[in-house]
Design a protein around this motif. Structure first.
Motif, short mmCIF file in Angstrom:
data_model
loop_
_atom_site.label_atom_id
_atom_site.label_comp_id
_atom_site.label_asym_id
_atom_site.label_seq_id
_atom_site.Cartn_x
_atom_site.Cartn_y
_atom_site.Cartn_z
N ARG A 184 0.83 -1.21 0.00
CA ARG A 184 0.00 0.00 0.00
C ARG A 184 0.87 1.26 0.00
N HIS A 185 1.98 1.22 0.71
CA HIS A 185 2.91 2.34 0.77
C HIS A 185 3.47 2.68 -0.60
N LEU A 186 3.59 1.68 -1.49
CA LEU A 186 4.23 1.87 -2.79
C LEU A 186 3.24 2.20 -3.91
N ASP A 187 1.94 2.17 -3.65
CA ASP A 187 0.91 2.53 -4.63
C ASP A 187 1.14 1.80 -5.95
N PRO A 188 1.07 0.47 -5.94
CA PRO A 188 1.47 -0.32 -7.12
C PRO A 188 0.38 -0.41 -8.18
N LEU A 189 0.78 -0.91 -9.35
CA LEU A 189 -0.19 -1.27 -10.38
C LEU A 189 -0.79 -2.63 -10.08
N LEU A 190 0.04 -3.57 -9.64
CA LEU A 190 -0.38 -4.95 -9.46
C LEU A 190 0.20 -5.52 -8.16
N VAL A 191 -0.63 -6.24 -7.43
CA VAL A 191 -0.18 -7.04 -6.29
C VAL A 191 -0.86 -8.39 -6.43
N ASN A 192 -0.09 -9.46 -6.32
CA ASN A 192 -0.77 -10.75 -6.29
C ASN A 192 -0.12 -11.69 -5.29
N THR A 193 -0.97 -12.49 -4.66
CA THR A 193 -0.51 -13.56 -3.80
C THR A 193 -0.38 -14.83 -4.64
N VAL A 194 0.79 -15.47 -4.56
CA VAL A 194 0.96 -16.76 -5.25
C VAL A 194 0.50 -17.84 -4.27
N GLU A 196 -9.01 -15.20 1.55
CA GLU A 196 -8.54 -14.31 2.62
C GLU A 196 -7.61 -13.23 2.06
N ASP A 197 -6.62 -13.66 1.29
CA ASP A 197 -5.62 -12.71 0.79
C ASP A 197 -6.28 -11.65 -0.09
N HIS A 198 -7.19 -12.08 -0.95
CA HIS A 198 -7.87 -11.14 -1.83
C HIS A 198 -8.70 -10.15 -1.03
N PHE A 199 -9.45 -10.63 -0.07
CA PHE A 199 -10.26 -9.76 0.79
C PHE A 199 -9.38 -8.76 1.53
N CYS A 200 -8.32 -9.25 2.18
CA CYS A 200 -7.47 -8.37 2.98
C CYS A 200 -6.78 -7.33 2.12
N GLY A 201 -6.27 -7.75 0.96
CA GLY A 201 -5.60 -6.81 0.08
C GLY A 201 -6.52 -5.73 -0.43
N LYS A 202 -7.71 -6.10 -0.88
CA LYS A 202 -8.63 -5.10 -1.41
C LYS A 202 -9.11 -4.15 -0.31
N LEU A 203 -9.39 -4.68 0.88
CA LEU A 203 -9.87 -3.82 1.95
C LEU A 203 -8.80 -2.80 2.35
N LEU A 204 -7.54 -3.18 2.19
CA LEU A 204 -6.45 -2.25 2.48
C LEU A 204 -6.12 -1.36 1.29
N GLY A 205 -6.92 -1.43 0.21
CA GLY A 205 -6.79 -0.49 -0.89
C GLY A 205 -5.87 -0.90 -2.01
N LEU A 206 -5.66 -2.21 -2.19
CA LEU A 206 -4.73 -2.69 -3.22
C LEU A 206 -5.46 -3.25 -4.43
N PRO A 207 -4.90 -3.04 -5.64
CA PRO A 207 -5.42 -3.69 -6.85
C PRO A 207 -5.01 -5.16 -6.84
N MET A 208 -5.77 -5.98 -6.17
CA MET A 208 -5.33 -7.30 -5.75
C MET A 208 -5.63 -8.38 -6.78
N GLY A 209 -4.61 -9.15 -7.10
CA GLY A 209 -4.76 -10.32 -7.95
C GLY A 209 -4.32 -11.57 -7.21
N VAL A 210 -4.53 -12.72 -7.84
CA VAL A 210 -4.16 -14.00 -7.24
C VAL A 210 -3.59 -14.90 -8.32
#
Length: 471
Positions: A325-335, A356-370
Motif C-alpha cells: 500500500r505504501h508503494l501505490d502499485p499497479l499490481l499485487v498478487n498472492t501466489v 482471505e488474501d484477496h479480501f485483505c488486500g482489497k480492503l487495504l486499498g490494493l489492486p489485488m490479484g491471485v
C-alpha cells in the motif's frame, strides 16, 4: 494481555495477541509447522469467540511484531490514519465484521469501504477475516473498488485482467514469443506480459525486456511488460536505459523476511521513484508489481514476533500489504499455492487462503490479484483451481495469472491456462481492461459481445508474429 474463553466447560487460555490470532485462524499446515495452530476445533472456536470481543484499539497497542526491531511494524503504526480510525475506535473485531457486512449491501458500499481502508491496520483486517465465512470474504471484497493504471486500467467493475506468463526453461526467445502469441490470441495479457527469467543476470533480463517491448510496440498493444528479476537488477537496467515498464519484487510482512528477499522499504521507494521518472505510462503511473504469499516468512525463519512467539502466516501475509500500500502499485498478487503443501496442504486450505488474501488486500486499498496455483506434491488438482478462480471472479479479483496449458514448465507448478480466463469472463459477463478490450476489437479478434472469434489467428495482424515464430 492474557485472554481466555470457555467452550462446553473447557477453558482455553491465549497468552498474547499473536497467540490469539494464530489459534483463531482456519486450519492450515504452515501454522501447524510453526507450532502456533489451534490444537482442536474447540480451541479454534474459543479463539474466534475471544477475538471477536477484542477492541480494535488493542491491536494498535499489543503489537505482534515489535516496533523497535521491525520496519514493517513502524510503517504500519507511523502511517496509520488516526483521524479516519476515530469513528470506529470503539468497535471490537466482531463489530467490524458486522459493519463490513452491512456496508457491503449498501448502494454506496464502494465509497464507504474506500474511506474505511485507511482507518484499518493489517492486523485489524487479518483479525476480522478470521471471523468470516468464505461468502463473507467474497461479499465484502466484491463491494470494494480499487483501480490502478499504467497503459491499461485494472480493477474496474465488470472486468477481469490477466497476466500473460510466457516463461521458458532457458529463456529461449522463440519459445517466449510462441507462448506470448498463444496468450494474446486468447485475449490474455491486459494486466501485464510478465516473464520469470531462468536467471537473474542483467544481460538476460535486458534481452527479455527488449523482446517484450519490441512485440508490444510493433503491434501497438496497450499493455505493460515486466521481467521479474530482483529489484536491484531492474534498478541497474533503468540506469542503462532499458525499456522498463514495471519494477517487480517479492515482499513479505516482516523486516527479516524482506531482508531474506534482499530488500528494504527504502530500496523499494528508490525503485518506485526511478520507474515513475521514466513516465512510460499512458493512463497512469503506477509502476510497481509486487508478489506475496502465505508462508514466505516462515520459510525463511523470520516469522517470530514479540517475545519470540510465532506469528501465523496469514497475519504476516496481510502485513506485507502495508508495504504494498505504501508503494501505490499497479499490481499485487498472492501466489497462493506456490510455496507448497508445507504451508497450504490441500485444495480447501488453498481456496480459503486465496479468498482471505484477496479480501485483505482489497480492503487495504490494493489492486489485488491471485496466482491461482498449486504444486504437484500438494493435495490439490485443477478442479480446485477452477473453483477458486470462479469464487475470486465473483469476488471481483483484479487479475489472475495465466500460463500455456496451465503448466509453468520453468517454475514447475500448476496455474491457470489462457482459456480458463475465457471461461470465467464468459460465465460471469466480464471483459478485459478497457484499453486492451478495444485493441482486441480493432484486431478483429472479438465479436460485438466481446467473445473471441474462431478465425482470430488467421485474421489478426498478429499472424506476422506467428509467422516469425514458426521460422
Amino acid at each position: 494481555m492474557i485472554r481466555s474463553q470457555s467452550v462446553r466447560g473447557e477453558t482455553f487460555t491465549f497468552t498474547s495477541m499473536a497467540d490469539l490470532l494464530a489459534k483463531a485462524t482456519p486450519l492450515r499446515s504452515g501454522d501447524e509447522l510453526a507450532g502456533c495452530a489451534a490444537a482442536s476445533d474447540a480451541e479454534r472456536a474459543a479463539a474466534k469467540w475471544a477475538l471477536a470481543e477484542v477492541p480494535l484499539a488493542a491491536l494498535l497497542e499489543e503489537l505482534v511484531v515489535p516496533y523497535e526491531s521491525d520496519e514493517v511494524t513502524r510503517l504500519i503504526i507511523d502511517s496509520h490514519d488516526r483521524a479516519a480510525f476515530a469513528p470506529i475506535a470503539h468497535l471490537t473485531v466482531g463489530d467490524l465484521r458486522d459493519l463490513l457486512l452491512r456496508i457491503a449491501v449498501a448502494d454506496d458500499a464502494g465509497a464507504r469501504l474506500a474511506a474505511l481502508g485507511p482507518a484499518l491496520t493489517p492486523e485489524m483486517v487479518a483479525a476480522v477475516s478470521k471471523l468470516m465465512r468464505n461468502q463473507d470474504l467474497i461479499a465484502v471484497a466484491r463491494a470494494v473498488r480499487v483501480t490502478a493504471g499504467f497503459r491499461t486500467t485494472v480493477g474496474l467493475p465488470g472486468t477481469l485482467a490477466t497476466r500473460l506468463q510466457p516463461n521458458h526453461p532457458t529463456d529461449d526467445p522463440r519459445g517466449i514469443a510462441a507462448a506470448t502469441l498463444d496468450g494474446l490470441l486468447l485475449g490474455c495479457g491486459d494486466a501485464v506480459i510478465g516473464i520469470n527469467p531462468a536467471t537473474d543476470s542483467p544481460h538476460a533480463t535486458s534481452d527479455l525486456l527488449h523482446l517484450l517491448d519490441e512485440v508490444r510496440t510493433r503491434f501497438d498493444i496497450p499493455t505493460q511488460s515486466c521481467v521479474l528479476s530482483h529489484v536491484t537488477t531492474t534498478l541497474g537496467l533503468i540506469e542503462q536505459g532499458a525499456p522498463v515498464d514495471l519494477v517487480f519484487q517479492s515482499i513479505a510482512g516482516t523486516e527479516g523476511a524482506n531482508s531474506a528477499f534482499g530488500v528494504t522499504i527504502g530500496l523499494l521507494d528508490e525503485a518506485n521513484a526511478a520507474a515513475r521518472e521514466l513516465g512510460r505510462g499512458t493512463v497512469g503511473n503506477n509502476v510497481m508489481y509486487l508478489e506475496t504469499g502465505q508462508g514466505s516468512a516462515l520459510s525463511s525463519g523470520t516469522h517470530l514476533g514479540t517475545d519470540g512467539a510465532p506469528v501465523d502466516q496469514q497475519t504476516l501475509e496481510t502485513r506485507a500489504y502495508a508495504v504494498a500500500r505504501h508503494l501505490d502499485p499497479l499490481l499485487v498478487n498472492t501466489v497462493v499455492g506456490f510455496i507448497g503443501p508445507e504451508y497450504l496442504y490441500d485444495g480447501k486450505q488453498i481456496t480459503r487462503a486465496g479468498l482471505e488474501d484477496h479480501f485483505c488486500g482489497k480492503l487495504l486499498g490494493l489492486p489485488m490479484g491471485v496466482d491461482v496455483c498449486y504444486t504437484n506434491h500438494a493435495e490439490a488438482d485443477q478442479d480446485d483451481m477452477d473453483d477458486l478462480l470462479t469464487l475470486l471472479a465473483v469476488a471481483g479479483v483484479s487479475f489472475v495469472i495465466t500460463v500455456p496449458g496451465a503448466d509453468d514448465v520453468m517454475l514447475g507448478y500448476q496455474s491457470l491456462a489462457f482459456h480458463d480466463a475465457l471461461y470465467v469472463r464468459r460465465a460471469l459477463g466480464l471483459r478485459p481492461a478497457p484499453e486492451f478490450d478495444a485493441w482486441l476489437a480493432r484486431q478483429g479478434m472479438t465479436d460485438e459481445a466481446g467473445g473471441l472469434r474462431e478465425v482470430a489467428a488467421a485474421s489478426s495482424p498478429l499472424r506476422e508474429l506467428a509467422s516469425g515464430v514458426s521460422r
